[in-house]
Design an enzyme around this catalytic site. Structure first.
Site, PDB file in Angstrom:
ATOM      1  N   TYR A   1     -37.577  15.234  35.538  1.00  0.00           N
ATOM      2  CA  TYR A   1     -37.534  15.665  36.941  1.00  0.00           C
ATOM      3  C   TYR A   1     -38.274  14.707  37.875  1.00  0.00           C
ATOM      4  CZ  TYR A   1     -34.958  19.911  36.181  1.00  0.00           C
ATOM      5  OH  TYR A   1     -33.945  20.791  35.896  1.00  0.00           O
TER       6      TYR A   1
ATOM      7  N   ASP B   1     -28.142  31.903   7.932  1.00  0.00           N
ATOM      8  CA  ASP B   1     -26.793  32.386   7.662  1.00  0.00           C
ATOM      9  C   ASP B   1     -26.240  31.707   6.408  1.00  0.00           C
ATOM     10  OD1 ASP B   1     -26.765  33.959   9.920  1.00  0.00           O
ATOM     11  OD2 ASP B   1     -25.770  32.466  11.181  1.00  0.00           O
TER      12      ASP B   1
ATOM     13  N   GLU C   1     -33.610  31.471  11.015  1.00  0.00           N
ATOM     14  CA  GLU C   1     -32.720  30.536  11.726  1.00  0.00           C
ATOM     15  C   GLU C   1     -32.495  30.949  13.172  1.00  0.00           C
ATOM     16  OE1 GLU C   1     -28.716  30.437  10.241  1.00  0.00           O
ATOM     17  OE2 GLU C   1     -28.034  29.223  11.919  1.00  0.00           O
TER      18      GLU C   1
END
Lengths: 387, 474
Positions: A129, A268, A215
């Protein structure tokens, strides 16, 4: 209740016995290069540019290639490490395709130079920025900072550049931030943001039996809602919300280095989840130059194992077919150097490939409500269901 | 045109100037003719009381592009464009053509009534030169666009002195979308006689670019200090070929072709207006493709300027704020300056100079890739001339079209129409030529320097080969 952690305790004993000498030492971790050294390294780069200009030669910056598997080696005690003599990318200052990157590296270097001189810190977002039009994107700044870190052989922290953390942590853990702020992560319902200055954390106090790396944020929140950290007290849960940021990885590594308790992964049962777990365990190619402070090779796969899908008879409606992308990713994972030393993982990947299904952790909800926190995880931990 | 020359034969006192003017007209015509008959060697000899002029047009093994029934010279020097090189680095003297799509032209009823039948089409082809591909950062400026119109028999459409160019061509300055091409506009300019330049049918001067070296917002461009080798932008030109084609299956006699050519020439302007949309679209497209590299170059230049500014500011910032006397002194010493202010200026100049001078051996500019002429030397069998003749023979009748006036009013050898011969002699003699021929100053034939040029080409090829062996620089 004491039986609950018997297997975990045994595992911890095994891990402590097998600690490699290097890993047992904290010297490498967060090794803070002296500010004066960093300044000198930046000056050296600048001087090289001046020297080339004075000789009427095109200034170049030599960067180690951080995206090639050919540039990393696998060490089972550390993870993915950058080779000593790696392929390099030469950035020319006079070529339109590389001049911008060349310029941005010098620009960030000069920013870092000032930060170090004034002993102040900035986040990568602050740098972006400061001149968003020049940088164009936050990702570019992230990449340039990592390039500089790799080129100067200096951890990012020593560049006085911080990263806004995206990870959360909860459980039996208290510590002091570098500025003296006391952080207590014991809370049933809320999590604490992972510190953006992990190397500055001190006075870590915890009696946790294990660290569970989750996760996804959704699963992490579910564990909080189900009071997982109370039910399986004492433990620590942490998430990097998908592909982990450096601070989350630093934190997992710091916990291992400090507490030496087993670290488990709950991901997963799909190629993407396995890859994320591998990043925690072995590190990533792009950050291989900092593998020693980012990877936890002792991390174990707790769930969701593809074999669990069959064993628990997860209803088919909760499963998802493997896509071609998944299959490509799976094949890519199986070809990676660290998988060959993990026959159990290889076997699970084979199951995944053969059955043609993948499952998210939420699929366990279809077995029974609260199955994850009341049955699956407690039993896995109690009976040593990790690989 | 050549009728005019014949008419001027009687030695009128004070007519020397007129003869010279006529000579120039012939020179221009032959120069133009030789550009699209690169395999034909035209020997031109002009004798008058005062002097003898002798010149050979074409016939050398030059860079050229083949196709469209003709071999067009692609040697930039033949167009008055000086190849750019810096120091010992090689230059590319070739033009790299961009071929447009063939456009079928509808015939006006008026043209049909006068006997013009069959299919008329035109193919635009453009080149940007001199080639600067090997010096990607050197400043360039597009200064002019020159248009060459050739009839179906590959004869230049030369207009008489004082005659305006075709109105269609003149109006191109307003009818084409120049801003889309990255140019703010062009304007028609009267041609200035120049012996180095082939005489164009029309010439436009290019106005300042739409984005003249404009830096991206929020960045500061390095203002270049005056440096003799850096502050001269190379002027580039676009050479636009307007190649007309005519196919009438019912024509078989040479006289038919000549008549059609004459009729087409008379009606061409009106024909172009009739088909203006198609023609303008085709020209716009070919110019767009030709200027693509130029626009990319300008864009890259802006990016480079912006990047150089950031590099310079960053380095100056570090040196200025450094508390290491050793580092600061080393920087000042290397750049041979006294203080950081001078250092900044010196770094700026060095960055700019080194960046501008970047040399990249360009694949498109390598010898032997597109240059048919060079291949003759590489084959190594037979003499160069033999090969030229052989190729000319292989090309058949494609390059032998000529206007009626040429054959009738000049001493053109019979073989000038013969496809198997690549040499044409034009010999013009003034009445008293035999008495004064010994006084004549014979202009050295352009072919006399052929050997040295051949050697230069060999050296350049060897040099390029060496560069090829260097690993990729980027």
């Amino acid at each position: 209740m004491s039986e609950q952690f018997d297997e975990v305790d045994k595992l911890r004993d095994e891990l402590l016995q097998n600690l490699p000498p290097l890993v047992n030492s904290l010297a490498h971790y967060g090794e803070f290069i002296r500010s004066q050294d960093v300044l000198q390294r930046i000056e050296k780069v600048m001087l090289e540019v001046v020297v080339r200009l004075s000789k009427e030669e095109t200034p170049v910056l030599v960067l180690q290639n951080r995206s090639s598997w050919a540039n990393v080696i696998f060490d089972r005690n550390i993870g993915l490490l950058m080779k000593p003599n790696v392929c390099v990318t030469t950035l020319r200052s006079d070529c339109p395709s590389s001049a911008r990157r060349f310029a941005l590296i010098l620009k960030v270097m000069s920013t870092v130079y000032k930060l170090i001189q004034s002993d102040s810190y900035a986040t990568k977002r602050d740098i972006y920025y400061n001149d968003p039009q020049l940088y164009g994107s936050q990702q570019l700044v992230d990449s340039v900072v990592d390039d500089i870190s790799c080129m100067l052989q200096v951890p990012r922290r020593s560049l006085h550049v911080l990263a806004t953390s995206k990870g959360f942590i909860s459980g039996d853990l208290c510590y002091l931030e570098e500025d003296g702020t006391r952080v207590d992560c014991i809370s049933n319902s809320t999590a604490v943001s992972v510190s953006s200055n992990v190397s500055g954390i001190k006075n870590i106090v915890s009696s946790a039996k294990f660290v569970l790396v989750v996760e996804k944020d959704a699963t992490f929140q579910r564990l909080l809602d189900d009071n997982f950290t109370t039910k399986l007290f004492p433990c620590i849960i942490i998430t990097g919300k998908g592909v982990p940021d450096v601070n989350s990885r630093l934190m997992v590594r710091k916990l291992w280095d400090t507490l030496h308790i087993p670290t488990f992964a709950l991901v997963d049962a799909d190629p993407h989840g396995i890859e994320i777990m591998c990043i925690y365990k072995y590190g990533s190619v792009s950050m291989a130059f900092e593998a020693q402070s980012l990877a936890v090779p002792s991390l174990l796969w707790l769930g969701l194992l593809p074999s669990d899908i069959q064993r628990l008879k997860v209803p088919e409606k909760a499963l998802i077919s493997l896509t071609q992308t998944d299959e490509r990713k799976l094949n890519s994972l199986r070809n990676r150097p660290y998988v060959t030393c993990q026959p159990a993982w290889e076997k699970e990947m084979e199951i995944l490939r053969n059955c043609g299904w993948k499952a998210e952790i939420q699929a366990l909800e279809s077995v029974a409500p609260n199955f994850l926190t009341t049955v699956y995880l407690p039993n896995k931990l109690r009976y040593g269901g990790w690989i | 045109m050549l009728d005019d020359i014949q008419a001027s034969r009687p030695p009128v006192p004070g007519a020397a100037q007129s003869q010279k003017t006529k000579l120039r007209v012939i020179q221009r015509f032959l120069h133009r003719l030789s550009l699209v008959h690169s395999r034909v060697e035209i020997l031109f000899k002009f004798k008058s009381i005062d002097y003898t002029y002798h010149h050979t047009f074409g016939g050398k093994a030059e860079a050229r592009v083949s196709g469209m029934d003709q071999a067009i010279v692609m040697d930039s020097t033949r167009y008055g464009l000086c190849p750019f090189s810096r120091g010992p680095l090689p230059s590319c003297s070739r033009l790299h053509p961009v071929l447009g799509e063939r456009v079928e032209l509808s015939l006006s009823s008026e043209a049909v009534e006068t006997g013009l039948c069959g299919e008329i089409s035109f193919v635009p082809m453009a080149t940007l030169g001199p080639c600067m591909a090997q010096y990607p950062n050197w400043p360039t400026r597009l200064s002019r666009i020159r248009v060459f119109v050739y009839g179906p028999c590959k004869m230049p459409l030369m207009r008489a002195a004082g005659e305006e160019p075709m109105s269609f061509l003149r109006k191109l300055a307003a009818s084409l979308s120049w801003t889309e091409l990255g140019l703010s506009g062009v304007h028609y300019t009267e041609l200035q006689p120049n012996e180095d330049y082939p005489y164009a049918d029309i010439e436009f001067l290019v106005e300042t670019d739409v984005h003249p070296e404009r830096e991206p917002e929020g960045s500061t461009v390095i203002r270049q200090e005056p440096k003799p080798e850096c502050n001269h932008a190379i002027e580039q030109s676009i050479t636009l070929f307007f190649l007309l084609q005519h196919n009438d299956p019912f024509q078989s006699q040479l006289s038919d072709f000549i008549t059609s050519e004459e009729v087409l020439e008379r009606h061409l302007d009106r024909l172009l207006w009739l088909n203006r949309e198609k023609v303008q679209a085709s020209l716009q497209s070919v110019l767009q493709n030709t200027l693509m590299s130029y626009k990319k170059r300008q864009m890259a230049k802006r990016k480079m300027q912006s990047a150089l500014s950031v590099m310079l500011n960053s380095m100056t910032s570090v040196v200025s704020s450094s508390s290491s006397a050793r580092f600061r002194t080393a920087c000042l010493d290397y750049m041979r300056v006294q203080d950081t202010h001078e250092l900044s200026a010196s770094l700026r100049q060095s960055f700019q100079r080194i960046t501008d001078s970047r040399f990249v051996p360009s694949c498109g500019c390598r010898a032997g890739k597109i240059e048919e002429g060079v291949n003759f030397h590489q084959n190594g069998s037979g003499t160069r001339e033999d090969l030229v003749l052989k190729r000319a023979h292989q090309r058949g009748q494609t390059s032998c079209g000529s206007k009626k006036q040429c054959s009738e009013k000049t001493n053109v050898t019979p073989s000038s129409y013969c496809p198997s011969t690549s040499r044409m002699t034009i010999f013009l003699m003034q009445p008293s030529q035999s008495q004064h021929s010994h006084l004549g100053n014979t202009t050295p034939s352009s072919s006399s320097s052929g050997t040295s040029e051949f050697e230069n080409e060999q050296v350049e090829k060897e040099w390029l080969q060496e560069i090829e062996n260097i690993p990729e620089w980027d």
